[in-house]
Design a protein around this motif. Sequence first.
Motif, PDB file in Angstrom:
ATOM      1  N   LEU A  44      15.647 -10.249   7.648  1.00  0.00           N
ATOM      2  CA  LEU A  44      14.532  -9.733   8.438  1.00  0.00           C
ATOM      3  C   LEU A  44      14.031  -8.493   7.722  1.00  0.00           C
ATOM      4  CD1 LEU A  44      13.797  -9.573  12.134  1.00  0.00           C
ATOM      5  CD2 LEU A  44      13.664  -7.426  10.850  1.00  0.00           C
ATOM      6  N   THR A  45      12.774  -8.540   7.298  1.00  0.00           N
ATOM      7  CA  THR A  45      12.191  -7.442   6.531  1.00  0.00           C
ATOM      8  C   THR A  45      11.807  -6.330   7.489  1.00  0.00           C
ATOM      9  OG1 THR A  45      11.353  -9.034   4.916  1.00  0.00           O
ATOM     10  CG2 THR A  45      10.416  -6.818   4.859  1.00  0.00           C
ATOM     11  N   VAL A  46      12.642  -5.309   7.564  1.00  0.00           N
ATOM     12  CA  VAL A  46      12.429  -4.223   8.517  1.00  0.00           C
ATOM     13  C   VAL A  46      11.190  -3.439   8.104  1.00  0.00           C
ATOM     14  CG1 VAL A  46      13.488  -2.294   9.720  1.00  0.00           C
ATOM     15  CG2 VAL A  46      14.931  -4.095   8.749  1.00  0.00           C
ATOM     16  N   GLY A  47      10.214  -3.367   9.007  1.00  0.00           N
ATOM     17  CA  GLY A  47       8.953  -2.704   8.708  1.00  0.00           C
ATOM     18  C   GLY A  47       8.843  -1.348   9.379  1.00  0.00           C
ATOM     19  N   PRO A  48       7.702  -0.675   9.189  1.00  0.00           N
ATOM     20  CA  PRO A  48       7.520   0.666   9.757  1.00  0.00           C
ATOM     21  C   PRO A  48       7.477   0.675  11.274  1.00  0.00           C
ATOM     22  CG  PRO A  48       5.441  -0.149   8.865  1.00  0.00           C
ATOM     23  CD  PRO A  48       6.499  -1.119   8.453  1.00  0.00           C
ATOM     24  N   GLY A  49       7.258  -0.484  11.882  1.00  0.00           N
ATOM     25  CA  GLY A  49       7.232  -0.543  13.333  1.00  0.00           C
ATOM     26  C   GLY A  49       8.548  -0.157  13.966  1.00  0.00           C
ATOM     27  N   THR A  50       9.635  -0.244  13.195  1.00  0.00           N
ATOM     28  CA  THR A  50      10.941   0.147  13.728  1.00  0.00           C
ATOM     29  C   THR A  50      10.988   1.630  14.082  1.00  0.00           C
ATOM     30  OG1 THR A  50      13.325  -0.107  13.378  1.00  0.00           O
ATOM     31  CG2 THR A  50      12.050   0.719  11.522  1.00  0.00           C
ATOM     32  N   PHE A  51      10.105   2.442  13.436  1.00  0.00           N
ATOM     33  CA  PHE A  51      10.047   3.876  13.731  1.00  0.00           C
ATOM     34  C   PHE A  51       9.063   4.199  14.854  1.00  0.00           C
ATOM     35  CE2 PHE A  51      10.947   4.172   8.981  1.00  0.00           C
ATOM     36  CZ  PHE A  51      12.308   4.317   9.174  1.00  0.00           C
ATOM     37  N   LYS A  52       8.318   3.179  15.315  1.00  0.00           N
ATOM     38  CA  LYS A  52       7.244   3.438  16.264  1.00  0.00           C
ATOM     39  C   LYS A  52       7.811   3.832  17.618  1.00  0.00           C
ATOM     40  CE  LYS A  52       3.011   1.391  18.138  1.00  0.00           C
ATOM     41  NZ  LYS A  52       2.145   0.187  18.169  1.00  0.00           N
ATOM     42  N   PRO A  53       7.485   5.026  18.114  1.00  0.00           N
ATOM     43  CA  PRO A  53       8.026   5.437  19.413  1.00  0.00           C
ATOM     44  C   PRO A  53       7.307   4.723  20.556  1.00  0.00           C
ATOM     45  CG  PRO A  53       6.513   7.110  18.585  1.00  0.00           C
ATOM     46  CD  PRO A  53       6.643   6.065  17.505  1.00  0.00           C
ATOM     47  N   VAL A  54       7.979   4.632  21.677  1.00  0.00           N
ATOM     48  CA  VAL A  54       7.344   4.107  22.882  1.00  0.00           C
ATOM     49  C   VAL A  54       6.596   5.256  23.546  1.00  0.00           C
ATOM     50  CG1 VAL A  54       7.723   3.023  25.122  1.00  0.00           C
ATOM     51  CG2 VAL A  54       9.148   2.375  23.164  1.00  0.00           C
ATOM     52  N   THR A  55       5.290   5.129  23.641  1.00  0.00           N
ATOM     53  CA  THR A  55       4.467   6.203  24.217  1.00  0.00           C
ATOM     54  C   THR A  55       3.890   5.812  25.572  1.00  0.00           C
ATOM     55  OG1 THR A  55       2.549   5.384  22.992  1.00  0.00           O
ATOM     56  CG2 THR A  55       3.864   7.122  21.949  1.00  0.00           C
ATOM     57  N   THR A  56       4.165   4.596  26.021  1.00  0.00           N
ATOM     58  CA  THR A  56       3.676   4.137  27.314  1.00  0.00           C
ATOM     59  C   THR A  56       4.692   4.469  28.406  1.00  0.00           C
ATOM     60  OG1 THR A  56       4.642   1.957  26.904  1.00  0.00           O
ATOM     61  CG2 THR A  56       2.344   2.273  26.246  1.00  0.00           C
ATOM     62  N   ASP A  57       4.259   4.352  29.653  1.00  0.00           N
ATOM     63  CA  ASP A  57       5.156   4.633  30.771  1.00  0.00           C
ATOM     64  C   ASP A  57       6.064   3.449  31.095  1.00  0.00           C
ATOM     65  OD1 ASP A  57       4.139   7.200  31.106  1.00  0.00           O
ATOM     66  OD2 ASP A  57       2.566   6.515  32.469  1.00  0.00           O
ATOM     67  N   THR A  58       5.612   2.239  30.729  1.00  0.00           N
ATOM     68  CA  THR A  58       6.387   1.048  31.031  1.00  0.00           C
ATOM     69  C   THR A  58       6.625   0.247  29.759  1.00  0.00           C
ATOM     70  OG1 THR A  58       4.456  -0.336  31.482  1.00  0.00           O
ATOM     71  CG2 THR A  58       5.368   0.924  33.333  1.00  0.00           C
ATOM     72  N   VAL A 106      11.503  -1.245   4.613  1.00  0.00           N
ATOM     73  CA  VAL A 106      11.280   0.203   4.525  1.00  0.00           C
ATOM     74  C   VAL A 106      12.269   0.957   5.411  1.00  0.00           C
ATOM     75  CG1 VAL A 106       8.855  -0.053   3.908  1.00  0.00           C
ATOM     76  CG2 VAL A 106       9.484   0.207   6.319  1.00  0.00           C
ATOM     77  N   ALA A 107      13.216   0.238   6.001  1.00  0.00           N
ATOM     78  CA  ALA A 107      14.309   0.857   6.759  1.00  0.00           C
ATOM     79  C   ALA A 107      15.518  -0.046   6.651  1.00  0.00           C
ATOM     80  CB  ALA A 107      13.910   1.059   8.225  1.00  0.00           C
ATOM     81  N   ALA A 108      16.695   0.552   6.700  1.00  0.00           N
ATOM     82  CA  ALA A 108      17.930  -0.220   6.547  1.00  0.00           C
ATOM     83  C   ALA A 108      18.329  -0.868   7.863  1.00  0.00           C
ATOM     84  CB  ALA A 108      19.051   0.691   6.066  1.00  0.00           C
ATOM     85  N   PRO A 109      18.976  -2.031   7.796  1.00  0.00           N
ATOM     86  CA  PRO A 109      19.651  -2.586   8.978  1.00  0.00           C
ATOM     87  C   PRO A 109      20.962  -1.825   9.150  1.00  0.00           C
ATOM     88  CG  PRO A 109      19.934  -4.060   7.099  1.00  0.00           C
ATOM     89  CD  PRO A 109      19.086  -2.918   6.625  1.00  0.00           C
ATOM     90  N   THR A 110      20.914  -0.743   9.899  1.00  0.00           N
ATOM     91  CA  THR A 110      21.931   0.308   9.799  1.00  0.00           C
ATOM     92  C   THR A 110      23.316  -0.105  10.285  1.00  0.00           C
ATOM     93  OG1 THR A 110      21.154   1.235  11.902  1.00  0.00           O
ATOM     94  CG2 THR A 110      20.265   2.172   9.877  1.00  0.00           C
TER      95      THR A 110
END
Length: 387
Positions: A250-264, A221-225
Amino acid sequence: MSIETKKSGETPDIWERPAGEVSLGDVDAYDYALPPELIAETPAARREHSRLLVYKRAGESLTHTRFDGIGDHLRPGDLLIFNDTQVVPARLEAFKETGGRVELLALEVERPAGEHRWSSPADGELRLRCMTRSSKPLRPGMTLTVRAGDDAHPVKLLEVSPGRALVAIAWPGSALAFLERFGRIPLPPYIEQRRRESQEDVAVDDRVRYQTVLASEPGAVAAPTAGLHFSKALLQELEKQGVQRATLTLTVGPGTFKPVTTDTLDAHPMHAEAYRIPEGLKAKVEECKARGGRVIAVGTTSARALEAEARHADPLVPGWRQTDIFLRPGDPLKMCDGLITNFHLPRSTLLALVTAFVGYPAVRRIYNEAVAGGYRFYSYGDSSLLL
Protein backbone atom coordinates in the motif's frame (compact mmCIF):
# COMPACT_ATOMS: atom_id res chain seq x y z
CA MET A 1 9.33 -11.64 30.37
CA SER A 2 5.79 -10.21 30.46
CA ILE A 3 4.19 -8.52 33.42
CA GLU A 4 0.44 -8.20 33.92
CA THR A 5 -0.60 -4.63 34.60
CA LYS A 6 -2.64 -3.31 37.44
CA LYS A 7 -6.33 -2.76 36.82
CA SER A 8 -7.16 0.09 34.49
CA GLY A 9 -9.20 1.88 37.15
CA GLU A 10 -5.93 2.74 38.89
CA THR A 11 -4.56 4.63 35.90
CA PRO A 12 -5.24 8.31 35.16
CA ASP A 13 -7.82 9.21 32.53
CA ILE A 14 -6.22 11.13 29.62
CA TRP A 15 -9.43 11.52 27.59
CA GLU A 16 -10.79 15.02 27.17
CA ARG A 17 -14.43 14.02 27.65
CA PRO A 18 -16.10 11.25 29.66
CA ALA A 19 -17.10 8.22 27.61
CA GLY A 20 -20.78 8.74 28.41
CA GLU A 21 -20.80 12.28 27.01
CA VAL A 22 -19.66 11.55 23.44
CA SER A 23 -21.02 9.87 20.36
CA LEU A 24 -18.60 7.58 18.52
CA GLY A 25 -19.36 9.53 15.36
CA ASP A 26 -18.02 12.73 16.94
CA VAL A 27 -14.35 13.55 16.53
CA ASP A 28 -14.30 14.75 20.15
CA ALA A 29 -14.63 11.11 21.21
CA TYR A 30 -11.06 10.50 20.00
CA ASP A 31 -9.43 13.47 21.74
CA TYR A 32 -6.93 12.87 24.52
CA ALA A 33 -4.17 14.79 26.26
CA LEU A 34 -0.65 13.47 25.67
CA PRO A 35 2.33 14.68 27.70
CA PRO A 36 4.75 16.18 25.12
CA GLU A 37 7.67 14.20 26.49
CA LEU A 38 6.00 10.99 25.27
CA ILE A 39 6.20 12.04 21.61
CA ALA A 40 9.07 10.06 20.07
CA GLU A 41 11.55 12.08 17.99
CA THR A 42 13.88 9.12 17.50
CA PRO A 43 13.43 5.33 17.36
CA ALA A 44 14.57 2.82 19.97
CA ALA A 45 18.28 2.01 19.85
CA ARG A 46 17.39 -1.33 18.25
CA ARG A 47 14.22 -1.97 16.29
CA GLU A 48 13.02 -4.89 18.39
CA HIS A 49 13.83 -3.16 21.70
CA SER A 50 10.83 -0.87 21.55
CA ARG A 51 8.09 -1.60 24.05
CA LEU A 52 4.95 -3.60 23.28
CA LEU A 53 1.55 -3.41 24.95
CA VAL A 54 -0.52 -6.55 24.27
CA TYR A 55 -4.31 -6.40 24.51
CA LYS A 56 -6.34 -9.60 24.30
CA ARG A 57 -10.09 -9.27 23.99
CA ALA A 58 -10.52 -12.66 25.67
CA GLY A 59 -10.38 -11.74 29.33
CA GLU A 60 -9.63 -8.12 28.36
CA SER A 61 -6.04 -8.56 29.54
CA LEU A 62 -3.27 -6.00 29.14
CA THR A 63 0.34 -7.14 29.20
CA HIS A 64 3.58 -5.15 29.02
CA THR A 65 6.60 -6.62 27.26
CA ARG A 66 9.38 -5.70 24.85
CA PHE A 67 8.75 -6.04 21.14
CA ASP A 68 11.13 -8.97 20.73
CA GLY A 69 8.80 -10.84 23.10
CA ILE A 70 5.94 -10.68 20.60
CA GLY A 71 6.41 -14.37 19.82
CA ASP A 72 5.06 -15.20 23.29
CA HIS A 73 1.68 -13.95 22.10
CA LEU A 74 1.67 -15.50 18.62
CA ARG A 75 0.92 -19.10 17.68
CA PRO A 76 2.31 -21.46 15.05
CA GLY A 77 0.12 -21.06 12.00
CA ASP A 78 -0.60 -17.36 12.54
CA LEU A 79 -0.04 -15.20 9.45
CA LEU A 80 1.57 -11.76 9.71
CA ILE A 81 0.86 -9.54 6.70
CA PHE A 82 3.33 -6.70 6.15
CA ASN A 83 3.23 -3.66 3.90
CA ASP A 84 6.43 -3.81 1.80
CA THR A 85 6.18 -0.24 0.50
CA GLN A 86 9.44 1.73 0.46
CA VAL A 87 9.64 5.36 1.56
CA VAL A 88 11.36 7.50 -1.06
CA PRO A 89 13.49 10.53 -0.05
CA ALA A 90 10.75 12.71 -1.48
CA ARG A 91 11.34 15.96 0.41
CA LEU A 92 13.37 18.49 -1.61
CA GLU A 93 14.71 21.81 -0.38
CA ALA A 94 14.74 24.24 -3.30
CA PHE A 95 15.64 27.90 -3.67
CA LYS A 96 14.39 30.72 -5.87
CA GLU A 97 16.82 32.97 -7.72
CA THR A 98 16.19 35.53 -4.95
CA GLY A 99 17.32 32.98 -2.35
CA GLY A 100 13.80 32.33 -1.05
CA ARG A 101 13.30 28.78 0.22
CA VAL A 102 10.72 26.44 -1.29
CA GLU A 103 9.87 22.99 0.00
CA LEU A 104 8.80 20.34 -2.49
CA LEU A 105 7.34 16.95 -1.63
CA ALA A 106 7.42 14.62 -4.64
CA LEU A 107 4.20 12.61 -4.84
CA GLU A 108 4.40 10.79 -8.15
CA VAL A 109 6.27 10.56 -11.41
CA GLU A 110 4.49 11.73 -14.54
CA ARG A 111 5.53 10.02 -17.75
CA PRO A 112 4.42 10.99 -21.28
CA ALA A 113 2.91 7.53 -21.80
CA GLY A 114 0.97 7.78 -18.54
CA GLU A 115 3.31 5.42 -16.71
CA HIS A 116 4.30 6.08 -13.12
CA ARG A 117 7.62 4.43 -12.36
CA TRP A 118 10.00 5.60 -9.66
CA SER A 119 12.89 3.44 -10.82
CA SER A 120 12.58 3.54 -14.63
CA PRO A 121 14.76 5.95 -16.68
CA ALA A 122 13.41 9.44 -17.23
CA ASP A 123 14.45 9.59 -20.92
CA GLY A 124 16.20 12.89 -20.38
CA GLU A 125 13.38 14.78 -18.65
CA LEU A 126 11.90 13.91 -15.30
CA ARG A 127 8.48 15.26 -14.36
CA LEU A 128 7.29 15.15 -10.78
CA ARG A 129 3.99 16.15 -9.26
CA CYS A 130 4.73 17.77 -5.92
CA MET A 131 3.20 19.39 -2.91
CA THR A 132 4.76 22.80 -2.32
CA ARG A 133 5.33 25.17 0.56
CA SER A 134 6.78 28.67 0.22
CA SER A 135 6.44 32.04 1.90
CA LYS A 136 5.37 33.72 -1.35
CA PRO A 137 3.29 32.42 -4.29
CA LEU A 138 5.03 30.39 -6.99
CA ARG A 139 4.55 31.03 -10.71
CA PRO A 140 4.72 28.77 -13.78
CA GLY A 141 8.04 29.24 -15.58
CA MET A 142 10.04 29.83 -12.40
CA THR A 143 13.33 27.96 -12.11
CA LEU A 144 14.29 26.71 -8.68
CA THR A 145 17.55 25.12 -7.59
CA VAL A 146 17.90 22.03 -5.42
CA ARG A 147 21.19 21.36 -3.67
CA ALA A 148 23.04 18.45 -2.11
CA GLY A 149 26.39 19.47 -0.70
CA ASP A 150 28.27 21.25 -3.48
CA ASP A 151 25.97 19.78 -6.15
CA ALA A 152 23.12 21.89 -7.52
CA HIS A 153 20.44 21.14 -10.10
CA PRO A 154 17.72 23.31 -11.72
CA VAL A 155 14.02 22.49 -11.38
CA LYS A 156 11.49 24.24 -13.62
CA LEU A 157 7.90 24.88 -12.57
CA LEU A 158 5.52 23.90 -15.39
CA GLU A 159 2.15 24.08 -13.65
CA VAL A 160 1.28 25.70 -10.34
CA SER A 161 -1.82 25.61 -8.17
CA PRO A 162 -2.19 26.38 -4.45
CA GLY A 163 0.11 23.98 -2.62
CA ARG A 164 0.84 21.91 -5.75
CA ALA A 165 3.13 22.00 -8.78
CA LEU A 166 4.27 19.97 -11.75
CA VAL A 167 8.03 20.33 -12.16
CA ALA A 168 10.41 19.36 -14.99
CA ILE A 169 14.01 18.31 -14.38
CA ALA A 170 16.64 17.58 -17.01
CA TRP A 171 17.79 14.19 -15.74
CA PRO A 172 18.87 11.03 -17.57
CA GLY A 173 18.29 8.58 -14.72
CA SER A 174 15.27 7.54 -12.69
CA ALA A 175 13.19 9.60 -10.31
CA LEU A 176 14.47 7.46 -7.46
CA ALA A 177 18.09 8.18 -8.40
CA PHE A 178 17.36 11.92 -8.47
CA LEU A 179 15.65 11.85 -5.08
CA GLU A 180 18.40 9.70 -3.58
CA ARG A 181 20.86 12.40 -4.66
CA PHE A 182 18.94 15.53 -3.70
CA GLY A 183 16.08 14.54 -1.41
CA ARG A 184 15.64 13.54 2.19
CA ILE A 185 13.23 11.23 3.95
CA PRO A 186 9.88 12.99 4.55
CA LEU A 187 9.53 12.50 8.28
CA PRO A 188 6.17 13.37 9.83
CA PRO A 189 5.88 17.14 10.37
CA TYR A 190 5.71 16.89 14.17
CA ILE A 191 9.09 15.08 14.28
CA GLU A 192 10.79 17.69 12.14
CA GLN A 193 9.25 20.50 14.18
CA ARG A 194 10.33 19.00 17.50
CA ARG A 195 13.85 18.42 16.21
CA ARG A 196 14.08 22.03 15.05
CA GLU A 197 12.84 23.27 18.41
CA SER A 198 15.25 21.09 20.39
CA GLN A 199 18.25 22.23 18.25
CA GLU A 200 20.09 19.07 19.27
CA ASP A 201 22.13 16.85 16.99
CA VAL A 202 20.07 13.72 16.27
CA ALA A 203 22.25 10.67 15.66
CA VAL A 204 19.67 8.75 13.64
CA ASP A 205 20.03 7.57 10.06
CA ASP A 206 16.41 8.20 9.05
CA ARG A 207 17.01 6.66 5.61
CA VAL A 208 17.54 3.35 7.39
CA ARG A 209 15.36 3.61 10.51
CA TYR A 210 12.31 5.20 8.85
CA GLN A 211 12.16 2.16 6.56
CA THR A 212 11.07 -1.39 7.33
CA VAL A 213 13.49 -4.27 6.72
CA LEU A 214 11.01 -5.66 4.16
CA ALA A 215 10.70 -2.43 2.14
CA SER A 216 11.05 -3.15 -1.57
CA GLU A 217 8.40 -1.21 -3.54
CA PRO A 218 9.37 2.50 -3.88
CA GLY A 219 6.69 5.16 -3.80
CA ALA A 220 5.55 5.94 -0.25
CA VAL A 221 5.99 9.31 1.45
CA ALA A 222 5.45 7.81 4.93
CA ALA A 223 6.52 4.55 6.51
CA PRO A 224 4.17 1.75 7.56
CA THR A 225 5.42 2.34 11.07
CA ALA A 226 4.23 -0.86 12.77
CA GLY A 227 6.74 -2.72 10.62
CA LEU A 228 9.64 -0.61 11.90
CA HIS A 229 9.90 -2.77 15.03
CA PHE A 230 10.79 -5.95 13.16
CA SER A 231 14.45 -6.80 12.62
CA LYS A 232 15.65 -9.55 10.29
CA ALA A 233 16.68 -11.59 13.33
CA LEU A 234 13.23 -11.30 14.89
CA LEU A 235 11.58 -12.34 11.62
CA GLN A 236 13.81 -15.42 11.54
CA GLU A 237 12.89 -16.30 15.13
CA LEU A 238 9.18 -16.05 14.37
CA GLU A 239 9.60 -18.16 11.26
CA LYS A 240 11.28 -20.90 13.34
CA GLN A 241 8.35 -20.66 15.74
CA GLY A 242 5.96 -21.44 12.87
CA VAL A 243 4.57 -17.93 12.45
CA GLN A 244 4.13 -17.31 8.75
CA ARG A 245 4.37 -14.02 6.89
CA ALA A 246 3.22 -12.46 3.66
CA THR A 247 3.38 -9.01 2.10
CA LEU A 248 1.20 -6.62 0.16
CA THR A 249 1.94 -3.10 -1.01
CA LEU A 250 0.00 0.00 0.00
CA THR A 251 1.66 3.19 -1.21
CA VAL A 252 1.31 5.46 1.80
CA GLY A 253 0.48 8.95 0.55
CA PRO A 254 0.38 12.43 2.09
CA GLY A 255 -3.23 11.90 3.12
CA THR A 256 -1.95 9.89 6.07
CA PHE A 257 -0.83 13.22 7.60
CA LYS A 258 -4.16 14.92 6.92
CA PRO A 259 -5.78 15.98 10.20
CA VAL A 260 -9.48 15.62 10.86
CA THR A 261 -10.84 19.17 10.91
CA THR A 262 -14.55 18.34 10.89
CA ASP A 263 -16.75 17.84 13.94
CA THR A 264 -17.92 14.39 12.84
CA LEU A 265 -16.23 11.42 11.19
CA ASP A 266 -18.95 11.32 8.52
CA ALA A 267 -17.97 14.80 7.33
CA HIS A 268 -14.27 13.98 6.95
CA PRO A 269 -13.17 13.49 3.30
CA MET A 270 -11.10 10.30 3.48
CA HIS A 271 -8.00 10.13 1.30
CA ALA A 272 -7.45 7.39 -1.28
CA GLU A 273 -4.32 5.26 -1.61
CA ALA A 274 -3.12 2.73 -4.17
CA TYR A 275 -2.44 -0.83 -3.09
CA ARG A 276 -1.29 -4.07 -4.72
CA ILE A 277 -2.35 -7.62 -3.91
CA PRO A 278 0.47 -10.00 -4.93
CA GLU A 279 0.19 -13.48 -6.37
CA GLY A 280 -0.24 -16.10 -3.67
CA LEU A 281 -1.66 -13.88 -0.92
CA LYS A 282 -5.19 -15.22 -1.37
CA ALA A 283 -4.01 -18.80 -0.90
CA LYS A 284 -1.98 -17.91 2.20
CA VAL A 285 -4.95 -16.17 3.84
CA GLU A 286 -7.34 -19.01 3.01
CA GLU A 287 -4.86 -21.62 4.30
CA CYS A 288 -4.38 -19.64 7.52
CA LYS A 289 -8.11 -19.44 8.16
CA ALA A 290 -8.58 -23.13 7.33
CA ARG A 291 -5.98 -24.27 9.88
CA GLY A 292 -7.40 -22.05 12.60
CA GLY A 293 -4.60 -19.50 12.45
CA ARG A 294 -5.02 -15.77 12.88
CA VAL A 295 -4.52 -13.19 10.13
CA ILE A 296 -2.64 -10.34 11.82
CA ALA A 297 -2.16 -7.07 9.96
CA VAL A 298 1.17 -5.41 10.63
CA GLY A 299 0.02 -1.82 10.66
CA THR A 300 -3.10 0.11 9.77
CA THR A 301 -1.98 0.33 6.13
CA SER A 302 -1.98 -3.46 5.78
CA ALA A 303 -5.31 -3.59 7.60
CA ARG A 304 -6.74 -0.96 5.26
CA ALA A 305 -5.83 -2.96 2.15
CA LEU A 306 -7.05 -6.26 3.62
CA GLU A 307 -10.34 -4.80 4.79
CA ALA A 308 -10.91 -3.11 1.45
CA GLU A 309 -10.52 -6.55 -0.12
CA ALA A 310 -12.82 -8.17 2.44
CA ARG A 311 -15.63 -6.04 1.06
CA HIS A 312 -15.15 -7.31 -2.51
CA ALA A 313 -17.19 -10.20 -3.92
CA ASP A 314 -13.94 -11.91 -4.96
CA PRO A 315 -11.26 -10.69 -2.52
CA LEU A 316 -7.48 -10.81 -2.87
CA VAL A 317 -7.34 -11.08 -6.66
CA PRO A 318 -3.78 -10.05 -7.66
CA GLY A 319 -3.34 -6.54 -9.04
CA TRP A 320 -3.29 -2.83 -8.24
CA ARG A 321 -6.37 -1.02 -6.90
CA GLN A 322 -7.33 2.13 -4.98
CA THR A 323 -9.17 2.40 -1.71
CA ASP A 324 -10.67 5.26 0.26
CA ILE A 325 -12.11 2.94 2.92
CA PHE A 326 -12.69 4.65 6.27
CA LEU A 327 -12.75 2.06 9.06
CA ARG A 328 -14.47 3.29 12.22
CA PRO A 329 -16.94 2.13 14.85
CA GLY A 330 -19.88 0.47 13.16
CA ASP A 331 -17.66 -0.89 10.39
CA PRO A 332 -15.88 -3.83 12.05
CA LEU A 333 -12.82 -5.55 10.62
CA LYS A 334 -13.80 -8.65 8.66
CA MET A 335 -10.52 -10.24 7.53
CA CYS A 336 -8.07 -9.26 10.28
CA ASP A 337 -7.99 -11.25 13.53
CA GLY A 338 -5.20 -9.14 14.99
CA LEU A 339 -3.47 -5.81 14.50
CA ILE A 340 0.03 -4.59 15.32
CA THR A 341 0.04 -0.82 15.47
CA ASN A 342 1.75 2.15 17.09
CA PHE A 343 -0.05 4.68 19.27
CA HIS A 344 -1.82 7.25 17.13
CA LEU A 345 -2.52 10.96 17.19
CA PRO A 346 -5.67 12.14 18.94
CA ARG A 347 -8.63 13.05 16.73
CA SER A 348 -7.21 10.91 13.90
CA THR A 349 -8.72 8.46 11.42
CA LEU A 350 -6.18 5.86 12.54
CA LEU A 351 -7.43 6.01 16.12
CA ALA A 352 -10.96 5.53 14.75
CA LEU A 353 -9.72 2.45 12.86
CA VAL A 354 -8.28 0.93 16.05
CA THR A 355 -11.58 1.65 17.80
CA ALA A 356 -13.43 -0.20 15.03
CA PHE A 357 -11.36 -3.26 15.89
CA VAL A 358 -11.25 -3.41 19.70
CA GLY A 359 -14.13 -1.15 20.70
CA TYR A 360 -14.23 2.24 22.38
CA PRO A 361 -13.90 1.19 26.06
CA ALA A 362 -10.83 -0.89 25.19
CA VAL A 363 -9.19 1.97 23.28
CA ARG A 364 -9.63 4.33 26.21
CA ARG A 365 -8.19 1.73 28.58
CA ILE A 366 -5.23 0.91 26.29
CA TYR A 367 -4.24 4.55 25.82
CA ASN A 368 -4.67 5.36 29.50
CA GLU A 369 -2.39 2.46 30.32
CA ALA A 370 0.17 3.44 27.67
CA VAL A 371 0.46 7.00 29.01
CA ALA A 372 0.61 5.82 32.61
CA GLY A 373 3.36 3.39 31.63
CA GLY A 374 5.43 6.03 29.81
CA TYR A 375 5.12 4.46 26.36
CA ARG A 376 6.51 6.51 23.47
CA PHE A 377 3.92 7.63 20.93
CA TYR A 378 3.54 8.06 17.17
CA SER A 379 5.72 7.03 14.21
CA TYR A 380 9.04 6.40 16.01
CA GLY A 381 7.31 5.31 19.21
CA ASP A 382 6.37 2.01 20.84
CA SER A 383 3.77 -0.46 19.62
CA SER A 384 0.75 -2.53 20.54
CA LEU A 385 -0.50 -5.99 19.59
CA LEU A 386 -4.30 -6.15 19.58
CA LEU A 387 -5.87 -9.61 19.46
